[in-house]
Design an enzyme around this catalytic site. Sequence first.
Site, PDB file in Angstrom:
ATOM      1  N   HIS A   1      -0.489  -9.456   5.970  1.00  0.00           N
ATOM      2  CA  HIS A   1      -1.619  -9.009   5.227  1.00  0.00           C
ATOM      3  C   HIS A   1      -2.645 -10.224   5.026  1.00  0.00           C
ATOM      4  O   HIS A   1      -3.399 -10.194   4.865  1.00  0.00           O
ATOM      5  CB  HIS A   1      -1.148  -8.478   3.896  1.00  0.00           C
ATOM      6  CG  HIS A   1      -0.378  -7.255   3.856  1.00  0.00           C
ATOM      7  ND1 HIS A   1       1.092  -7.124   3.520  1.00  0.00           N
ATOM      8  CD2 HIS A   1      -0.584  -5.971   4.266  1.00  0.00           C
ATOM      9  CE1 HIS A   1       1.276  -5.909   3.768  1.00  0.00           C
ATOM     10  NE2 HIS A   1       0.387  -5.111   3.983  1.00  0.00           N
TER      11      HIS A   1
ATOM     12  N   MET B   1      -3.270  -4.344  13.580  1.00  0.00           N
ATOM     13  CA  MET B   1      -2.911  -3.536  14.763  1.00  0.00           C
ATOM     14  C   MET B   1      -1.660  -2.971  14.987  1.00  0.00           C
ATOM     15  O   MET B   1      -1.121  -2.418  15.702  1.00  0.00           O
ATOM     16  CB  MET B   1      -3.560  -4.383  15.943  1.00  0.00           C
ATOM     17  CG  MET B   1      -4.787  -4.338  16.409  1.00  0.00           C
ATOM     18  SD  MET B   1      -5.445  -2.663  16.632  1.00  0.00           S
ATOM     19  CE  MET B   1      -4.510  -2.086  18.321  1.00  0.00           C
TER      20      MET B   1
ATOM     21  N   ASP C   1      -0.063  -0.590  13.134  1.00  0.00           N
ATOM     22  CA  ASP C   1      -0.514   0.524  13.052  1.00  0.00           C
ATOM     23  C   ASP C   1      -1.724   0.845  13.922  1.00  0.00           C
ATOM     24  O   ASP C   1      -2.863   1.013  13.282  1.00  0.00           O
ATOM     25  CB  ASP C   1      -0.710   1.057  11.837  1.00  0.00           C
ATOM     26  CG  ASP C   1      -0.623   2.611  11.607  1.00  0.00           C
ATOM     27  OD1 ASP C   1      -0.816   3.162  12.607  1.00  0.00           O
ATOM     28  OD2 ASP C   1      -0.294   3.236  10.589  1.00  0.00           O
TER      29      ASP C   1
ATOM     30  N   MET D   1      -1.217  -1.472   0.723  1.00  0.00           N
ATOM     31  CA  MET D   1      -0.674  -0.680  -0.126  1.00  0.00           C
ATOM     32  C   MET D   1       0.344  -1.709  -0.836  1.00  0.00           C
ATOM     33  O   MET D   1       1.292  -1.098  -1.393  1.00  0.00           O
ATOM     34  CB  MET D   1       0.256   0.438   0.431  1.00  0.00           C
ATOM     35  CG  MET D   1      -0.486   1.565   1.099  1.00  0.00           C
ATOM     36  SD  MET D   1       0.389   3.015   1.513  1.00  0.00           S
ATOM     37  CE  MET D   1       1.746   2.508   2.437  1.00  0.00           C
TER      38      MET D   1
END
Length: 300
Positions: free
Chosen positions: A43, A154, A156, A36
């Site tokens: 990221h 991981m 989330d 997002m």
Amino acid sequence: MKVIRTITALRQEIQMLRTNQAGSAKEAVVGLVPTMGYLHQGHASLMKAARKQTDIVVLSIFVNPIQFGPNEDFDSYPRDEARDVETARNEGVDIVFIPSVEEMYPQPTQTTVSVSRITERLCGASRPGHFDGVTTVVSKLFNIVQPQKAFFGMKDAQQVAVIEQMVNDLNMPVEIVPCPIVREEDGLALSSRNVYLSSELRKEALVLSQALRAVQEAVEAGKAVTAADVRRLLREHIGRSAEAVIDYAEIQAFPSLEPLHDQDELRTFDDLLVALAVKFGKTRLIDNIRIQHLEVLSHV
């Protein structure tokens, strides 16, 4: 690297890249990193993994409105497209896909992808509809990009479990690659939402990694042997912050996310997830560690 904003142009570019590599000894492998945006080193670690494991790396940046609840932070979710594009370029990404909401949802969505049971626990219990939004947009991205591999963090862990369940149930031809949590030097898990924290709340938020570390040490010392021991330790350590409001502090089987009874002994389970969701002010943070065969996999 190309920045692409339409589905048609993205498909054409991926097909061209695949065609250009058609003369090689093996089929070009496409890797997808769905995000997002407001990219950080967590990221970047996903992009690095994709670069190592695949031939064509596609990064998607899309703040997905249908996974946000009515009182959540869709409008205020942090965005910085220019910085994100530069980060992607530095990590060797081939394509950055940045669609508009209208491109992804040109008409009101009448079809959703819904995974049951494991979405009803942890974050799903307090965020109804959230995972329907996640699985719907991820399935759309899989159909658009058609990657052989997709990379997820991981941090989330529930999202990883849900997406793996969706892929298995629907026979989607994509391998889900879970990547380790990336942390600041003081232990705070990297998150785009960390930007919301004041300096004081950021200090308070360290109780999350401290609580997980306490569980880690207790498990390794043989002092936390039941689910009740773990839950007590988590709440005891998080409770040291007057600013912390616990959504959940749980230990569950992974990846099924079946709850454990208080008296259940950890040694009887092969794979466990110790997971937290806690609010500091208006900012809700998540964190976790996994325990497999009583070995803590994600050191804090």
